[in-house]
Enzyme design. Structure first.
Site, short mmCIF file in Angstrom:
data_model
loop_
_atom_site.label_atom_id
_atom_site.label_comp_id
_atom_site.label_asym_id
_atom_site.label_seq_id
_atom_site.Cartn_x
_atom_site.Cartn_y
_atom_site.Cartn_z
N LYS A 124 0.83 -1.21 0.00
CA LYS A 124 0.00 0.00 0.00
C LYS A 124 0.86 1.27 0.00
CE LYS A 124 -2.05 -1.08 3.88
NZ LYS A 124 -1.28 -2.30 4.20
N ARG A 140 -9.14 1.14 9.47
CA ARG A 140 -8.75 -0.24 9.80
C ARG A 140 -9.80 -0.94 10.65
NH1 ARG A 140 -2.67 0.73 9.16
NH2 ARG A 140 -1.69 -1.28 9.52
N ARG A 169 11.54 -5.52 4.63
CA ARG A 169 11.28 -4.08 4.44
C ARG A 169 12.34 -3.24 5.14
NH1 ARG A 169 5.42 -1.66 5.38
NH2 ARG A 169 5.63 -2.54 7.47
N ARG A 186 12.01 -1.36 10.65
CA ARG A 186 11.05 -1.00 11.69
C ARG A 186 11.02 -2.10 12.74
NH1 ARG A 186 5.63 0.51 8.47
NH2 ARG A 186 4.75 -0.59 10.25
N ARG A 189 0.47 -8.76 13.76
CA ARG A 189 -0.18 -7.74 12.93
C ARG A 189 -1.08 -8.38 11.88
NH1 ARG A 189 4.87 -4.95 11.00
NH2 ARG A 189 3.53 -3.72 9.66
P1 ADP Z 1 1.82 -1.39 7.55
O1 ADP Z 1 2.24 -0.44 6.45
O2 ADP Z 1 2.81 -2.46 7.73
O3 ADP Z 1 0.42 -1.90 7.35
P2 ADP Z 1 1.39 0.93 9.17
O4 ADP Z 1 2.57 1.81 9.04
O5 ADP Z 1 0.19 1.26 8.36
O6 ADP Z 1 1.83 -0.57 8.91
O7 ADP Z 1 0.94 0.86 10.69
C1 ADP Z 1 1.85 0.62 11.74
C2 ADP Z 1 1.11 0.57 13.07
O8 ADP Z 1 0.48 1.84 13.32
C3 ADP Z 1 -0.02 -0.44 13.14
O9 ADP Z 1 0.44 -1.72 13.51
C4 ADP Z 1 -0.91 0.17 14.23
O10 ADP Z 1 -0.37 -0.04 15.52
C5 ADP Z 1 -0.79 1.66 13.93
N1 ADP Z 1 -1.84 2.13 13.00
C6 ADP Z 1 -1.64 2.63 11.74
N2 ADP Z 1 -2.83 2.96 11.18
C7 ADP Z 1 -3.78 2.65 12.09
C8 ADP Z 1 -5.20 2.73 12.10
N3 ADP Z 1 -5.90 3.19 11.05
N4 ADP Z 1 -5.86 2.30 13.22
C9 ADP Z 1 -5.19 1.85 14.28
N5 ADP Z 1 -3.87 1.74 14.34
C10 ADP Z 1 -3.15 2.13 13.25
P1 ADP Z 2 2.27 -1.86 3.22
O1 ADP Z 2 2.23 -0.35 3.23
O2 ADP Z 2 1.03 -2.43 2.59
O3 ADP Z 2 2.53 -2.44 4.56
P2 ADP Z 2 4.80 -1.53 1.77
O4 ADP Z 2 4.46 -0.69 0.60
O5 ADP Z 2 5.50 -0.89 2.89
O6 ADP Z 2 3.46 -2.31 2.29
O7 ADP Z 2 5.65 -2.78 1.23
C1 ADP Z 2 6.12 -3.79 2.10
C2 ADP Z 2 7.48 -4.27 1.60
O8 ADP Z 2 7.33 -4.94 0.34
C3 ADP Z 2 8.49 -3.17 1.33
O9 ADP Z 2 9.76 -3.65 1.66
C4 ADP Z 2 8.39 -2.89 -0.16
O10 ADP Z 2 9.65 -2.46 -0.68
C5 ADP Z 2 8.04 -4.28 -0.70
N1 ADP Z 2 7.09 -4.24 -1.84
C6 ADP Z 2 6.02 -3.42 -2.00
N2 ADP Z 2 5.34 -3.71 -3.12
C7 ADP Z 2 5.99 -4.75 -3.69
C8 ADP Z 2 5.76 -5.53 -4.86
N3 ADP Z 2 4.70 -5.29 -5.66
N4 ADP Z 2 6.62 -6.53 -5.14
C9 ADP Z 2 7.67 -6.80 -4.32
N5 ADP Z 2 7.94 -6.11 -3.19
C10 ADP Z 2 7.11 -5.10 -2.87
#
Ligand code: ADP
Ligand code: ADP
Ligand code: ZN
Length: 215
Positions: free
Chosen positions: A13, A88, A127, A160, A171
């Site tokens: 995302k 979420r 990541r 992270r 998660r």
């Molecule tokens: P990822 O990209 O791996 O999905 P995020 O960066 O979006 O992770 O979120 C990291 C953490 O921040 C989540 O595990 C949660 O603790 C918190 N968080 C982010 N967005 C939300 C949300 N919309 N509601 C509740 N907690 C959130």
């Molecule tokens: P999210 O926000 O949904 O948690 P991220 O965009 O942070 O996901 O991506 C998670 C990890 O996967 C990062 O290390 C990113 O570089 C990698 N990644 C994202 N999209 C792709 C893809 N289409 N193919 C392979 N690796 C990807």
């Protein structure tokens, strides 16, 4: 254009939000990024959020809804925005609707990144993020040109803390329990567009551009 990106952690995302926000000049609102910044700065929001984030639990709805309501007040969002990682929960989704209704606007599409657990785990464990500009990399899939240095700003790449294996599993469970219900919620509203998050970055981007061209 006003878009929500929905899908499990690791679906890609944030990566697509970066590309889309540049391509379409949209504001990128990532609740995860805003919360991490708040924790770093030690603000009231940061103090409330920290312990939940460390465990991979969701931060309470009222905290995140307030963050998003604030972010949506900014001037840059008038041209459109991408919500990345919000809502979420159904409570967040309902409250978002209220905020948007007051502003007289609606969501154009909810993109659901359908991703297998296997892919999500492999992505999260590799990541790496820039400690300065937050650009996203992957140790194998998308490595920087110079080891552990950001291509864009020369910042140091870090892992992270919540991307460590034990938190990652939690998660993904939290996503299944608390967030996955939003897929049907938005499908019922006729807003859901599904894309395979397992494809590579460029492939996903092309599919998204096709979807928006029809909007
Ligand atoms: P990822 O990209 O791996 O999905 P995020 O960066 O979006 O992770 O979120 C990291 C953490 O921040 C989540 O595990 C949660 O603790 C918190 N968080 C982010 N967005 C939300 C949300 N919309 N509601 C509740 N907690 C959130
Ligand atoms: P999210 O926000 O949904 O948690 P991220 O965009 O942070 O996901 O991506 C998670 C990890 O996967 C990062 O290390 C990113 O570089 C990698 N990644 C994202 N999209 C792709 C893809 N289409 N193919 C392979 N690796 C990807
Ligand atoms: Zn950087």
């Amino acid at each position: 254009m006003r878009i929500i990106l929905l899908g499990p952690p690791g679906a890609g995302k944030g990566t697509q939000a970066e590309v889309l926000s540049k391509h379409y000049s949209l504001a990128h609102i990532s609740t995860g990024d805003i919360l991490r910044e708040s924790v770093k700065l030690g603000t009231v929001v940061g103090l409330k959020a920290k312990s939940y984030m460390e465990k991979g639990e969701l931060v309470p709805d009222e905290v995140v809804v307030e963050i998003v309501a604030d972010a949506l007040k900014g001037d840059s969002v008038k041209e459109g925005f991408i919500l990345d990682g919000f809502p979420r929960t159904e409570v967040q989704a309902a409250q978002l609707e209220g905020v948007l209704q007051e502003a007289g606007i609606g969501i154009d599409a909810v993109i659901y990144f359908k991703t297998s657990e296997e892919v999500a785990v492999a992505r999260l464990s590799g990541r790496r993020v820039c400690s300065k500009c937050r650009a996203i990399y992957h140790a194998k899939n998308m490595p920087p040109k110079i080891d552990r240095i950001c291509d864009k700003c020369n910042g140091k790449l870090i892992q992270r803390k919540d991307d460590e294996e034990k938190t990652v599993r939690n998660r993904l469970r939290v996503y299944d329990k608390q967030t996955a219900g939003l897929i049907d919620y938005y499908r019922t509203k006729g807003l859901l567009k599904e894309v395979s998050g397992d494809l590579d970055v460029q492939e996903v981007f092309e599919i998204l551009k096709d979807i928006f061209a029809k909007k």
